[in-house]
Design a protein around this motif. Sequence first.
Motif, PDB file in Angstrom:
ATOM      1  N   ASP A 122       0.830  -1.204   0.000  1.00  0.00           N
ATOM      2  CA  ASP A 122       0.000   0.000   0.000  1.00  0.00           C
ATOM      3  C   ASP A 122       0.864   1.253   0.000  1.00  0.00           C
ATOM      4  N   CYS A 123       1.790   1.301  -0.966  1.00  0.00           N
ATOM      5  CA  CYS A 123       2.784   2.380  -0.957  1.00  0.00           C
ATOM      6  C   CYS A 123       3.208   2.704  -2.381  1.00  0.00           C
ATOM      7  N   LEU A 124       3.205   4.001  -2.709  1.00  0.00           N
ATOM      8  CA  LEU A 124       3.695   4.499  -3.995  1.00  0.00           C
ATOM      9  C   LEU A 124       5.114   5.017  -3.785  1.00  0.00           C
ATOM     10  N   THR A 125       6.068   4.428  -4.509  1.00  0.00           N
ATOM     11  CA  THR A 125       7.494   4.699  -4.298  1.00  0.00           C
ATOM     12  C   THR A 125       8.120   5.229  -5.576  1.00  0.00           C
ATOM     13  N   ILE A 126       9.077   6.141  -5.425  1.00  0.00           N
ATOM     14  CA  ILE A 126       9.864   6.589  -6.569  1.00  0.00           C
ATOM     15  C   ILE A 126      11.319   6.212  -6.330  1.00  0.00           C
ATOM     16  N   LEU A 127      11.971   5.659  -7.362  1.00  0.00           N
ATOM     17  CA  LEU A 127      13.405   5.388  -7.361  1.00  0.00           C
ATOM     18  C   LEU A 127      14.018   6.349  -8.362  1.00  0.00           C
ATOM     19  N   SER A 128      14.781   7.315  -7.866  1.00  0.00           N
ATOM     20  CA  SER A 128      15.270   8.395  -8.718  1.00  0.00           C
ATOM     21  C   SER A 128      16.797   8.429  -8.723  1.00  0.00           C
ATOM     22  N   ALA A 129      17.358   8.683  -9.900  1.00  0.00           N
ATOM     23  CA  ALA A 129      18.810   8.779 -10.047  1.00  0.00           C
ATOM     24  C   ALA A 129      19.119   9.512 -11.338  1.00  0.00           C
TER      25      ALA A 129
ATOM     26  N   LYS B 197      -3.505  -2.672  -2.392  1.00  0.00           N
ATOM     27  CA  LYS B 197      -2.425  -2.754  -1.386  1.00  0.00           C
ATOM     28  C   LYS B 197      -1.104  -3.167  -2.038  1.00  0.00           C
ATOM     29  N   LEU B 198      -0.790  -2.510  -3.139  1.00  0.00           N
ATOM     30  CA  LEU B 198       0.428  -2.792  -3.895  1.00  0.00           C
ATOM     31  C   LEU B 198       1.622  -2.041  -3.328  1.00  0.00           C
ATOM     32  N   GLN B 199       2.793  -2.521  -3.657  1.00  0.00           N
ATOM     33  CA  GLN B 199       4.004  -1.714  -3.616  1.00  0.00           C
ATOM     34  C   GLN B 199       4.275  -1.341  -5.068  1.00  0.00           C
ATOM     35  N   THR B 200       4.069  -0.055  -5.400  1.00  0.00           N
ATOM     36  CA  THR B 200       4.261   0.427  -6.767  1.00  0.00           C
ATOM     37  C   THR B 200       5.547   1.239  -6.821  1.00  0.00           C
ATOM     38  N   ILE B 201       6.495   0.797  -7.655  1.00  0.00           N
ATOM     39  CA  ILE B 201       7.797   1.454  -7.787  1.00  0.00           C
ATOM     40  C   ILE B 201       7.857   2.169  -9.130  1.00  0.00           C
ATOM     41  N   LEU B 202       8.087   3.471  -9.085  1.00  0.00           N
ATOM     42  CA  LEU B 202       8.224   4.285 -10.294  1.00  0.00           C
ATOM     43  C   LEU B 202       9.687   4.671 -10.454  1.00  0.00           C
ATOM     44  N   VAL B 203      10.308   4.216 -11.529  1.00  0.00           N
ATOM     45  CA  VAL B 203      11.707   4.560 -11.789  1.00  0.00           C
ATOM     46  C   VAL B 203      11.730   5.876 -12.555  1.00  0.00           C
ATOM     47  N   HIS B 204      12.558   6.821 -12.084  1.00  0.00           N
ATOM     48  CA  HIS B 204      12.532   8.169 -12.660  1.00  0.00           C
ATOM     49  C   HIS B 204      13.945   8.751 -12.667  1.00  0.00           C
ATOM     50  N   HIS B 205      14.097   9.851 -13.400  1.00  0.00           N
ATOM     51  CA  HIS B 205      15.390  10.519 -13.515  1.00  0.00           C
ATOM     52  C   HIS B 205      15.466  11.748 -12.604  1.00  0.00           C
ATOM     53  N   ASN B 206      16.698  12.063 -12.188  1.00  0.00           N
ATOM     54  CA  ASN B 206      16.952  13.326 -11.491  1.00  0.00           C
ATOM     55  C   ASN B 206      16.976  14.477 -12.493  1.00  0.00           C
ATOM     56  N   ARG B 207      16.769  15.669 -11.985  1.00  0.00           N
ATOM     57  CA  ARG B 207      16.935  16.862 -12.818  1.00  0.00           C
ATOM     58  C   ARG B 207      18.427  17.134 -13.048  1.00  0.00           C
ATOM     59  N   LYS B 208      18.755  17.835 -14.115  1.00  0.00           N
ATOM     60  CA  LYS B 208      20.150  18.109 -14.459  1.00  0.00           C
ATOM     61  C   LYS B 208      20.867  18.885 -13.363  1.00  0.00           C
ATOM     62  N   ALA B 209      20.150  19.809 -12.721  1.00  0.00           N
ATOM     63  CA  ALA B 209      20.772  20.662 -11.712  1.00  0.00           C
ATOM     64  C   ALA B 209      21.024  19.927 -10.407  1.00  0.00           C
ATOM     65  N   GLY B 210      20.454  18.737 -10.264  1.00  0.00           N
ATOM     66  CA  GLY B 210      20.621  17.987  -9.024  1.00  0.00           C
ATOM     67  C   GLY B 210      19.820  18.600  -7.886  1.00  0.00           C
TER      68      GLY B 210
ATOM     69  N   LEU C  97      19.426   7.096  -5.677  1.00  0.00           N
ATOM     70  CA  LEU C  97      20.679   6.391  -5.970  1.00  0.00           C
ATOM     71  C   LEU C  97      21.656   7.402  -6.565  1.00  0.00           C
ATOM     72  N   ASP C  98      22.804   7.557  -5.922  1.00  0.00           N
ATOM     73  CA  ASP C  98      23.774   8.571  -6.344  1.00  0.00           C
ATOM     74  C   ASP C  98      25.171   7.974  -6.479  1.00  0.00           C
ATOM     75  N   ARG C  99      25.935   8.522  -7.434  1.00  0.00           N
ATOM     76  CA  ARG C  99      27.333   8.141  -7.585  1.00  0.00           C
ATOM     77  C   ARG C  99      28.164   8.754  -6.455  1.00  0.00           C
ATOM     78  N   VAL C 100      29.340   8.165  -6.234  1.00  0.00           N
ATOM     79  CA  VAL C 100      30.311   8.706  -5.276  1.00  0.00           C
ATOM     80  C   VAL C 100      31.503   9.210  -6.076  1.00  0.00           C
ATOM     81  N   LYS C 101      31.808  10.472  -5.937  1.00  0.00           N
ATOM     82  CA  LYS C 101      32.877  11.095  -6.733  1.00  0.00           C
ATOM     83  C   LYS C 101      34.210  10.374  -6.523  1.00  0.00           C
ATOM     84  N   GLY C 102      34.847  10.027  -7.641  1.00  0.00           N
ATOM     85  CA  GLY C 102      36.159   9.393  -7.583  1.00  0.00           C
ATOM     86  C   GLY C 102      36.120   7.904  -7.304  1.00  0.00           C
ATOM     87  N   LYS C 103      34.921   7.337  -7.112  1.00  0.00           N
ATOM     88  CA  LYS C 103      34.784   5.900  -6.846  1.00  0.00           C
ATOM     89  C   LYS C 103      33.725   5.338  -7.790  1.00  0.00           C
ATOM     90  N   PRO C 104      34.131   4.943  -9.001  1.00  0.00           N
ATOM     91  CA  PRO C 104      33.160   4.546 -10.030  1.00  0.00           C
ATOM     92  C   PRO C 104      32.284   3.359  -9.645  1.00  0.00           C
TER      93      PRO C 104
END
Length: 322
Positions: A38-45, A172-185, A208-215
């Motif tokens: 029973d939850c609407l979720t966004i996964l953004s990166a 009563k779903l778990q709904t996951i929406l995959v989405h993009h971040n904005r360019k400006a962060g 989900l975010d990258r770590v600078k200098g650690k690919p």
Amino acid sequence: MELKPPSLPRLPWMTAADIVDAKLEDEVWLWDNVLPRDCLTILSAAPKTGKSTFLYPLLVSMLHGKPFLGLDCPIKCRIVLMALEERRTTVLRRLQWWGVKRQDPLFLHCGAWNLNKTAVSGLQEELIAYRADVLAIDTLGQAWAEALDDENNNTGITRVLAPLLVMTRALKLQTILVHHNRKAGGKHGLQVRGGSALFADVDQALFLDRVKGKPRQRTLGFLGRFPETPEEDLEIHWEVGGAYVLASAAKTEDEETKQAQAHLQQHLGVVGKATLNELVTATGQPRTTVRRLLAGSKFTKIGAGSNKDPFRYCLVGPRRQK
């Protein structure tokens, strides 16, 4: 003057007594303290950070009821995946790589789907038939492209998402929406591309975010309506074999290579043989990494190396494919 009864149906009001006497259900977590029913979720990166690469092993863990990143998936879930952006062959190879079994209750749609009230109504009937616990839409941008002219239009966002939210509540779903971040962060939800209504309308958000200098390092952050939602980001590591693990549990490079080669051996034992490009697609790894894994003594190369008969890799020994 006599009052006439209202012509419209009455709202389902609750009295204080109803509220006090209500029997409240315990929260049902499909991924502990992160993804409940029973939850609407966004996964953004940001683009090419590895959203799908992260999503697929998470879904397979939920499918099999196995822990993911140290957090339990206590229920074996029935999952509907709508892959709207990537090629069908890419999706299939990745799911094969992550160990989907023939009998698993996973239902996949690859191709176009437009998010609107009529489409959601039809989808709801299918979700009921599949007895789905989880719906994953990859990506939201592809789903609402026709229905939403301007992603910064907050009224439009709420209007387009409303049928999806109603369906999530009803089933009563778990709904996951995959989405993009904005360019400006940004931070605290402001990095999500589009109007602020998107972040406001969902119950849970994963970043989900990258770590600078650690690919090979990522951070996974959480914001949501639930008190159990983790407050600290997870530091995670992207292994040579493509799996995400907690950074604190990361293996040495040699250990990762041996584990990845064992996984590759298991994968080729199922599919028989595959080209280098097919294995790159399945693992999500660079070509140089896959070539290094294939240098092990368990693998051999067959074929003429031409367009009609490209090199393919298979297992050495009695299971070798001709």
